[in-house]
Design a protein around this motif. Structure first.
Motif, mmCIF file in Angstrom:
data_model
loop_
_atom_site.group_PDB
_atom_site.id
_atom_site.type_symbol
_atom_site.label_atom_id
_atom_site.label_comp_id
_atom_site.label_asym_id
_atom_site.label_seq_id
_atom_site.Cartn_x
_atom_site.Cartn_y
_atom_site.Cartn_z
ATOM 1 N N PRO A 161 0.834 -1.206 0.000
ATOM 2 C CA PRO A 161 0.000 0.000 0.000
ATOM 3 C C PRO A 161 0.867 1.254 0.000
ATOM 4 O O PRO A 161 2.011 1.241 0.468
ATOM 5 C CB PRO A 161 -0.787 -0.124 1.315
ATOM 6 N N ALA A 162 0.340 2.333 -0.551
ATOM 7 C CA ALA A 162 1.104 3.583 -0.668
ATOM 8 C C ALA A 162 1.631 4.055 0.681
ATOM 9 O O ALA A 162 2.707 4.656 0.759
ATOM 10 C CB ALA A 162 0.228 4.660 -1.302
ATOM 11 N N ARG A 163 0.912 3.782 1.767
ATOM 12 C CA ARG A 163 1.318 4.288 3.092
ATOM 13 C C ARG A 163 2.563 3.597 3.625
ATOM 14 O O ARG A 163 3.149 4.034 4.616
ATOM 15 C CB ARG A 163 0.169 4.113 4.095
ATOM 16 N N HIS A 164 2.970 2.509 2.981
ATOM 17 C CA HIS A 164 4.154 1.772 3.447
ATOM 18 C C HIS A 164 5.350 1.989 2.528
ATOM 19 O O HIS A 164 6.186 1.098 2.358
ATOM 20 C CB HIS A 164 3.847 0.281 3.547
ATOM 21 N N ARG A 189 -0.399 1.556 -5.719
ATOM 22 C CA ARG A 189 0.416 0.803 -4.771
ATOM 23 C C ARG A 189 1.879 0.911 -5.185
ATOM 24 O O ARG A 189 2.198 1.445 -6.248
ATOM 25 C CB ARG A 189 -0.014 -0.680 -4.734
ATOM 26 N N TRP A 190 2.761 0.388 -4.344
ATOM 27 C CA TRP A 190 4.174 0.314 -4.690
ATOM 28 C C TRP A 190 4.489 -1.102 -5.161
ATOM 29 O O TRP A 190 4.240 -2.066 -4.441
ATOM 30 C CB TRP A 190 5.055 0.660 -3.495
ATOM 31 N N ALA A 191 5.011 -1.214 -6.376
ATOM 32 C CA ALA A 191 5.475 -2.515 -6.873
ATOM 33 C C ALA A 191 6.942 -2.652 -6.495
ATOM 34 O O ALA A 191 7.772 -1.831 -6.878
ATOM 35 C CB ALA A 191 5.296 -2.601 -8.381
ATOM 36 N N VAL A 192 7.263 -3.673 -5.721
ATOM 37 C CA VAL A 192 8.617 -3.866 -5.189
ATOM 38 C C VAL A 192 9.225 -5.122 -5.797
ATOM 39 O O VAL A 192 8.565 -6.167 -5.883
ATOM 40 C CB VAL A 192 8.591 -3.990 -3.652
ATOM 41 N N THR A 193 10.460 -4.997 -6.248
ATOM 42 C CA THR A 193 11.203 -6.162 -6.744
ATOM 43 C C THR A 193 12.506 -6.276 -5.967
ATOM 44 O O THR A 193 13.259 -5.304 -5.858
ATOM 45 C CB THR A 193 11.524 -6.039 -8.246
#
Length: 244
Positions: A161-164, A189-193
């Motif tokens: 989520p954007a808040r994290h 959202r944040w896509a994390v790799t």
């Protein structure tokens, strides 16, 4: 119909259709009358242009032009086929058909040298992959070979989520020397790799990720997946080492 003085077709007849265009190039390749029509019709069928064979080549869409170029290359059944971005400008359905055609040609013994910026396309079609940077081949081999050269073996992907947004920075600091963590916005959202280094343990790193999320009251993402690095992920991990 336009003709040259020698009786050979001219490349610039004002009313030329796609079939006429290919017949001209069949003439240039020296295909005799018994074979040139069959070769042209077969090439048109293979690239899905039979229904527009009479349409003026200048009025074809960009994607149809792309297929016409490939049809021209197929005349004479070449042993080696050079394809530069063969699916550029094609809609998804025709791009899939073009990939099937390339795969069939290779299976029938045609050597295909294909260049593309589409990593999934290369990963799907190529037996040997060459990565080019600054005008030279940097590395070549399988997807696994490219990933190993980039110094990674596996990746973990997830969204937050954007808040994290701070989680990525914390994770990068905690995993320094074990992984490189990338983050980009994706649909709110944040896509994390997480790119795991070849000698790192993803299991230990994932435990660190869960610890960071738990400290912030965030549940483990349902879309979190750890798997062998794709060609695109390997290339992104390698990109900073390639002079462009």
């Amino acid at each position: 119909m336009a003709w040259t003085r020698s009786g050979t077709r001219s490349a610039h007849g004002p009313d030329w259709g796609s079939r006429d265009n290919l017949l001209f190039f069949a003439d240039l390749q020296g295909l005799d009358g018994a074979h040139r029509h069959a070769a042209v019709d077969g090439a048109l069928e293979r690239v899905g242009l039979t229904d527009v064979a009479a349409r003026r080549a200048g009025r074809l869409s960009r994607g149809m032009h792309q297929r016409l170029h490939v049809a021209r290359a197929l005349l004479g059944s070449p042993a080696v086929l050079l394809l530069d971005e063969p699916t550029a400008g094609l809609d998804p359905d025709m791009a899939l058909r073009m990939r099937d055609l390339v795969r069939d040609l290779a299976a029938q013994g045609t050597a295909v040298l294909l260049t593309s910026h589409s990593m999934p396309e290369i990963e799907e079609l190529a037996d040997v992959i060459s990565v080019i940077g600054a005008g030279r081949i940097v590395t070549r081999g399988s997807v696994g070979d490219i990933a190993a050269y980039a110094g990674i073996t596996t990746t973990t992907t997830l969204t937050l989520p954007a808040r994290h947004s701070e989680v990525t920075g914390l994770l990068q600091r905690r995993l320094a020397g074990e992984a490189v963590v990338g983050q980009r916005p994706s649909s709110g959202r944040w896509a994390v790799t997480v790119y795991w280094m070849a000698d790192a343990s993803p299991d230990a790193g994932l435990a660190t990720l869960h610890e960071i999320l738990s400290d912030r009251g965030a549940a483990a993402p349902a879309d979190m997946v750890t798997r062998p690095a794709s060609l695109e992920e390997a290339y992104l991990a390698l990109a900073d080492r390639i002079a462009r």
